[in-house]
Design a protein around this motif. Structure first.
Motif, mmCIF file in Angstrom:
data_model
loop_
_atom_site.group_PDB
_atom_site.id
_atom_site.type_symbol
_atom_site.label_atom_id
_atom_site.label_comp_id
_atom_site.label_asym_id
_atom_site.label_seq_id
_atom_site.Cartn_x
_atom_site.Cartn_y
_atom_site.Cartn_z
ATOM 1 N N ARG A 19 -5.366 -6.723 -2.305
ATOM 2 C CA ARG A 19 -3.956 -6.546 -2.653
ATOM 3 C C ARG A 19 -3.787 -5.486 -3.744
ATOM 4 O O ARG A 19 -2.742 -4.829 -3.824
ATOM 5 N N ILE A 20 -4.798 -5.327 -4.579
ATOM 6 C CA ILE A 20 -4.743 -4.289 -5.607
ATOM 7 C C ILE A 20 -4.715 -2.916 -4.950
ATOM 8 O O ILE A 20 -3.857 -2.074 -5.238
ATOM 9 N N ALA A 21 -5.675 -2.688 -4.052
ATOM 10 C CA ALA A 21 -5.753 -1.407 -3.355
ATOM 11 C C ALA A 21 -4.545 -1.194 -2.457
ATOM 12 O O ALA A 21 -4.100 -0.051 -2.259
ATOM 13 N N HIS A 22 -4.006 -2.277 -1.913
ATOM 14 C CA HIS A 22 -2.826 -2.173 -1.060
ATOM 15 C C HIS A 22 -1.646 -1.619 -1.862
ATOM 16 O O HIS A 22 -0.887 -0.767 -1.377
ATOM 17 N N TRP A 23 -1.490 -2.117 -3.061
ATOM 18 C CA TRP A 23 -0.440 -1.607 -3.955
ATOM 19 C C TRP A 23 -0.650 -0.107 -4.187
ATOM 20 O O TRP A 23 0.294 0.688 -4.110
ATOM 21 N N MET A 24 -1.898 0.275 -4.438
ATOM 22 C CA MET A 24 -2.186 1.679 -4.699
ATOM 23 C C MET A 24 -1.870 2.548 -3.486
ATOM 24 O O MET A 24 -1.331 3.662 -3.625
ATOM 25 N N LEU A 25 -2.170 2.068 -2.305
ATOM 26 C CA LEU A 25 -1.837 2.814 -1.096
ATOM 27 C C LEU A 25 -0.332 3.034 -0.979
ATOM 28 O O LEU A 25 0.123 4.110 -0.580
ATOM 29 N N GLU A 26 0.434 2.030 -1.340
ATOM 30 C CA GLU A 26 1.880 2.175 -1.297
ATOM 31 C C GLU A 26 2.365 3.153 -2.361
ATOM 32 O O GLU A 26 3.357 3.874 -2.158
ATOM 33 N N GLU A 27 1.675 3.218 -3.482
ATOM 34 C CA GLU A 27 2.057 4.158 -4.536
ATOM 35 C C GLU A 27 1.853 5.611 -4.102
ATOM 36 O O GLU A 27 2.698 6.469 -4.397
ATOM 37 N N VAL A 28 0.733 5.903 -3.416
ATOM 38 C CA VAL A 28 0.477 7.304 -3.053
ATOM 39 C C VAL A 28 1.360 7.756 -1.894
ATOM 40 O O VAL A 28 1.565 8.959 -1.684
ATOM 41 N N GLY A 29 1.872 6.807 -1.110
ATOM 42 C CA GLY A 29 2.841 7.149 -0.079
ATOM 43 C C GLY A 29 2.295 7.882 1.124
ATOM 44 O O GLY A 29 3.046 8.571 1.822
ATOM 45 N N GLN A 30 0.999 7.751 1.392
ATOM 46 C CA GLN A 30 0.396 8.386 2.559
ATOM 47 C C GLN A 30 0.268 7.369 3.698
ATOM 48 O O GLN A 30 0.089 6.173 3.453
ATOM 49 N N PRO A 31 0.349 7.821 4.953
ATOM 50 C CA PRO A 31 0.199 6.884 6.071
ATOM 51 C C PRO A 31 -1.207 6.289 6.117
ATOM 52 O O PRO A 31 -2.185 6.971 5.798
ATOM 53 N N TYR A 32 -1.287 5.033 6.466
ATOM 54 C CA TYR A 32 -2.589 4.378 6.583
ATOM 55 C C TYR A 32 -2.504 3.272 7.628
ATOM 56 O O TYR A 32 -1.425 2.768 7.934
ATOM 57 N N THR A 33 -3.658 2.929 8.156
ATOM 58 C CA THR A 33 -3.767 1.836 9.115
ATOM 59 C C THR A 33 -4.448 0.667 8.427
ATOM 60 O O THR A 33 -5.468 0.841 7.763
ATOM 61 N N THR A 34 -3.881 -0.518 8.568
ATOM 62 C CA THR A 34 -4.472 -1.713 7.957
ATOM 63 C C THR A 34 -5.242 -2.513 8.996
ATOM 64 O O THR A 34 -4.727 -2.794 10.084
ATOM 65 N N ALA A 196 4.774 -1.860 -5.617
ATOM 66 C CA ALA A 196 4.175 -3.184 -5.828
ATOM 67 C C ALA A 196 4.898 -4.226 -4.989
ATOM 68 O O ALA A 196 4.270 -5.105 -4.376
ATOM 69 N N ARG A 197 6.205 -4.125 -4.936
ATOM 70 C CA ARG A 197 6.993 -5.081 -4.153
ATOM 71 C C ARG A 197 6.711 -4.941 -2.662
ATOM 72 O O ARG A 197 6.607 -5.937 -1.932
ATOM 73 N N ARG A 198 6.596 -3.691 -2.191
ATOM 74 C CA ARG A 198 6.294 -3.478 -0.771
ATOM 75 C C ARG A 198 4.936 -4.064 -0.409
ATOM 76 O O ARG A 198 4.789 -4.732 0.624
ATOM 77 N N ALA A 199 3.947 -3.808 -1.244
ATOM 78 C CA ALA A 199 2.609 -4.334 -0.965
ATOM 79 C C ALA A 199 2.622 -5.857 -0.940
ATOM 80 O O ALA A 199 1.983 -6.482 -0.081
ATOM 81 N N HIS A 200 3.342 -6.457 -1.869
ATOM 82 C CA HIS A 200 3.446 -7.925 -1.899
ATOM 83 C C HIS A 200 4.093 -8.439 -0.620
ATOM 84 O O HIS A 200 3.619 -9.429 -0.022
ATOM 85 N N GLN A 201 5.156 -7.805 -0.186
ATOM 86 C CA GLN A 201 5.850 -8.242 1.016
ATOM 87 C C GLN A 201 4.970 -8.126 2.254
ATOM 88 O O GLN A 201 4.976 -9.015 3.116
ATOM 89 N N ILE A 202 4.206 -7.040 2.343
ATOM 90 C CA ILE A 202 3.314 -6.847 3.481
ATOM 91 C C ILE A 202 2.275 -7.954 3.537
ATOM 92 O O ILE A 202 1.999 -8.535 4.589
ATOM 93 N N ASN A 203 1.673 -8.245 2.383
ATOM 94 C CA ASN A 203 0.627 -9.269 2.343
ATOM 95 C C ASN A 203 1.196 -10.664 2.568
ATOM 96 O O ASN A 203 0.586 -11.486 3.252
ATOM 97 N N GLN A 204 2.359 -10.926 2.001
ATOM 98 C CA GLN A 204 2.961 -12.242 2.205
ATOM 99 C C GLN A 204 3.349 -12.445 3.665
ATOM 100 O O GLN A 204 3.200 -13.555 4.210
#
Length: 212
Positions: A19-34, A196-204
């Protein structure tokens, strides 16, 4: 999984340090596959062990490059996508605080928190042998760092705040770090960011889906 060899592929579990790295991915704003991995056999499959021999998450694949460990992923993404402004210039004075507290959280804070959670005490007179010295020293040092400005590098939010903010947030939530006004104010400040909020929502949402 994306067939684009240059795409970011992120391996994680919603109840992990990923979830830490997920937040960081959302911060950089680049497309990624989970790629969501369940605990157990899925993390020990040969295909995943070829990515992370530890059989743990998180892991990030960027084309042919692989990065594991949440703080390393944060630092990698901050440098890889410098346009996001999440890492101070190597020649700047801000870089010192950035590196200091990023590594402090990954080292002394992590050690002190886990030792406390497991009920392990440093034997009398042996504090010099452990990186965190004592839990009290570690928390006092970090309290000072988060009290001097809105962020660890003063007015500038960086990847160090992603990692430290996540670590403190988890510690406060699970009681492995004592609640102090400076800690609570800092965590509330950094975790109010949209990424941070987006990453939380994705994981939840992933947690909720697996329970359905």
């Amino acid at each position: 999984m994306s067939t684009d060899p240059a795409a970011l592929v992120f391996y994680t579990n919603p109840q992990s340090r990923g979830r830490i790295a997920h937040w960081m991915l959302e911060e950089v704003g680049q497309p990624y596959t989970t790629v969501w991995l369940d605990y157990g056999p899925a993390m020990k499959e040969p295909a995943y062990l070829a990515i992370n021999p530890m059989g743990k998450v998180p892991a990030l694949r960027d084309g042919d490059a692989v990065v594991t460990e949440a703080p390393a992923i944060c630092a990698y993404l901050a440098d890889r996508f410098a346009q996001a402004g999440l890492a101070p210039d190597p020649a700047s004075r801000e870089r010192a605080a950035y590196l200091r507290w990023l590594f402090f959280a990954a080292g002394p804070l992590e050690q002190a928190t886990v030792a406390h959670a497991l009920g392990w005490q440093v034997p009398e007179g042996r504090s010099g042998m452990v990186g965190f010295g004592s839990r009290d020293q570690t928390l006092a040092a970090l309290e000072g760092a988060v009290s001097t400005g809105p962020y660890l590098c003063g007015e500038r939010f960086t990847a160090a705040d992603v990692y430290v903010g996540s670590s403190l947030g988890w510690g406060l939530m699970f009681g492995t770090i004592e609640k102090r006004p400076a800690f609570e104010a800092y965590v509330a400040r950094v975790q109010s960011r949209q990424a941070a909020r987006r990453a939380h929502q994705i994981n939840q949402a992933r947690i909720d889906a697996t329970k359905a």
